[in-house]
Design a protein around this motif. Structure first.
Motif, PDB file in Angstrom:
ATOM      1  N   ASN A   4     -22.882  30.960 -52.113  1.00  0.00           N
ATOM      2  CA  ASN A   4     -22.223  31.749 -53.144  1.00  0.00           C
ATOM      3  C   ASN A   4     -21.143  30.941 -53.840  1.00  0.00           C
ATOM      4  O   ASN A   4     -20.477  30.103 -53.244  1.00  0.00           O
ATOM      5  N   VAL A   5     -20.977  31.209 -55.122  1.00  0.00           N
ATOM      6  CA  VAL A   5     -19.921  30.596 -55.929  1.00  0.00           C
ATOM      7  C   VAL A   5     -19.011  31.730 -56.385  1.00  0.00           C
ATOM      8  O   VAL A   5     -19.429  32.608 -57.132  1.00  0.00           O
ATOM      9  N   THR A   6     -17.793  31.721 -55.908  1.00  0.00           N
ATOM     10  CA  THR A   6     -16.883  32.828 -56.207  1.00  0.00           C
ATOM     11  C   THR A   6     -15.947  32.543 -57.362  1.00  0.00           C
ATOM     12  O   THR A   6     -15.363  33.446 -57.926  1.00  0.00           O
ATOM     13  N   THR A   8     -15.107  29.713 -60.866  1.00  0.00           N
ATOM     14  CA  THR A   8     -15.500  28.565 -61.678  1.00  0.00           C
ATOM     15  C   THR A   8     -14.322  27.959 -62.415  1.00  0.00           C
ATOM     16  O   THR A   8     -14.471  26.992 -63.134  1.00  0.00           O
ATOM     17  N   ILE A  87     -26.323  37.653 -53.003  1.00  0.00           N
ATOM     18  CA  ILE A  87     -25.499  36.855 -53.914  1.00  0.00           C
ATOM     19  C   ILE A  87     -24.304  37.698 -54.329  1.00  0.00           C
ATOM     20  O   ILE A  87     -24.465  38.779 -54.904  1.00  0.00           O
ATOM     21  N   LYS A  89     -22.003  38.401 -56.615  1.00  0.00           N
ATOM     22  CA  LYS A  89     -21.598  38.261 -58.017  1.00  0.00           C
ATOM     23  C   LYS A  89     -21.897  39.547 -58.764  1.00  0.00           C
ATOM     24  O   LYS A  89     -23.034  40.010 -58.794  1.00  0.00           O
ATOM     25  N   TRP A 110     -20.806  30.283 -64.854  1.00  0.00           N
ATOM     26  CA  TRP A 110     -20.923  30.593 -63.424  1.00  0.00           C
ATOM     27  C   TRP A 110     -22.332  30.285 -62.923  1.00  0.00           C
ATOM     28  O   TRP A 110     -22.511  29.676 -61.863  1.00  0.00           O
ATOM     29  N   LYS A 113     -23.126  26.603 -62.322  1.00  0.00           N
ATOM     30  CA  LYS A 113     -22.536  26.116 -61.073  1.00  0.00           C
ATOM     31  C   LYS A 113     -23.327  26.610 -59.870  1.00  0.00           C
ATOM     32  O   LYS A 113     -23.627  25.845 -58.939  1.00  0.00           O
ATOM     33  N   PHE A 114     -23.696  27.892 -59.888  1.00  0.00           N
ATOM     34  CA  PHE A 114     -24.467  28.477 -58.784  1.00  0.00           C
ATOM     35  C   PHE A 114     -25.820  27.778 -58.637  1.00  0.00           C
ATOM     36  O   PHE A 114     -26.245  27.424 -57.531  1.00  0.00           O
ATOM     37  N   ASN A 118     -27.277  25.280 -55.444  1.00  0.00           N
ATOM     38  CA  ASN A 118     -28.392  25.750 -54.611  1.00  0.00           C
ATOM     39  C   ASN A 118     -29.720  25.053 -54.905  1.00  0.00           C
ATOM     40  O   ASN A 118     -30.695  25.250 -54.174  1.00  0.00           O
TER      41      ASN A 118
END
Length: 259
Positions: A4-6, A8, A87, A89, A110, A113-114, A118
């Motif tokens: 997960n990308v929380t 940016t 995920i 988001k 976002w 980046k995610f 991955n």
């Protein structure tokens, strides 16, 4: 399980809008021209399908969607896939489908980046066009044949001079693209700041209206007075504009010349 990308804001690779759209076009073999076209949600569904094909029912995605309700259907497919993959988001569907630049640009930042975090890179055999049934591509422009007048071939320039000219032209082109990207990013930042300014101004205006409504209530007199004092406080360079002239304009006394 996906990573997960929380956030940016601090760890986001700095890509311009053109670079992000180019990333989508290169990956999915599309012809998108601007960020706002991502509002259909279809491209996100297929990008996620590249990573986890068993979690995204690509047949439900409407790649030729032209209306807002069809966009919403696509975003719901993506939303359900996010839930299955855990995920973390939130997808602001109602804002994204409006096709405004800032909302779609932030979500695309976002997602880039995610995706890159991955992506294993093991999808060389992925046929994006075939899997979506050839939909979603802008038609190539058709041109009628043009007759050209014969042109005399100029004498070849010296090799050294030609190479210098090409090198200089390439450098100028790269510099121009870089500057155009910076200008685009600055414009996007300005637009975001203006929206943020308007948002907080409206909040202050609402507070002012509430204070005015309670102004005659003795129970809140001191409390309201304190808030009003803060709202109307000024600083050097930020005070309200004063009327230069109040009332009727003054007429200077002028001695009449005697004839």
């Amino acid at each position: 399980m996906p990573i997960n990308v929380t956030s940016t804001s601090n760890n986001m690779d700095t890509l311009s809008r053109n670079e992000l759209v180019g990333f989508i076009n290169d990956t999915l073999v599309l012809n998108y021209k601007k960020v706002e076209q991502m509002c259909t949600g279809a491209a996100y569904c297929q990008m996620l399908h590249i990573l986890w094909p068993e979690k995204v029912p690509l047949k439900k995605v409407k790649f030729g969607a032209k209306l807002e309700h069809a966009y919403i259907d696509n975003w719901k497919v993506l939303q359900e896939a996010f839930k299955r993959l855990h995920i973390e988001k939130d997808i602001p569907i109602q804002r994204l489908v409006k096709g405004r630049f800032q909302d779609n640009f932030e979500f695309l930042q976002w997602f880039y980046k995610f995706f890159t975090i991955n992506d294993s890179g093991d999808h060389d055999g992925y046929d994006a066009v075939a899997l979506r049934g050839g939909a979603g591509n802008a038609p190539a422009p058709t041109r009628s044949p043009v007759k050209r007048a014969p042109v005399k071939k100029p004498a070849p320039a010296p090799a050294a001079v030609s190479n210098v000219k090409k090198s200089g032209s390439n450098q100028n082109s790269a510099e121009l693209k870089r500057l155009q990207g910076e200008v685009a990013d600055l414009n996007a930042a300005i637009e975001g700041l203006e929206k943020e300014r308007d948002f907080y101004f409206s909040k202050l205006r609402d507070i002012e209206v509430i204070c005015q409504e309670k102004e005659g209530d003795e129970l809140y007199t001191d409390f309201i007075a304190g808030i009003i004092e803060v709202l109307y406080a000024t600083e050097e360079g930020f005070g309200p504009a004063e009327d230069e002239v109040e009332g009727e304009p003054e007429i200077e006394d002028v001695e009449q010349e005697e004839y």
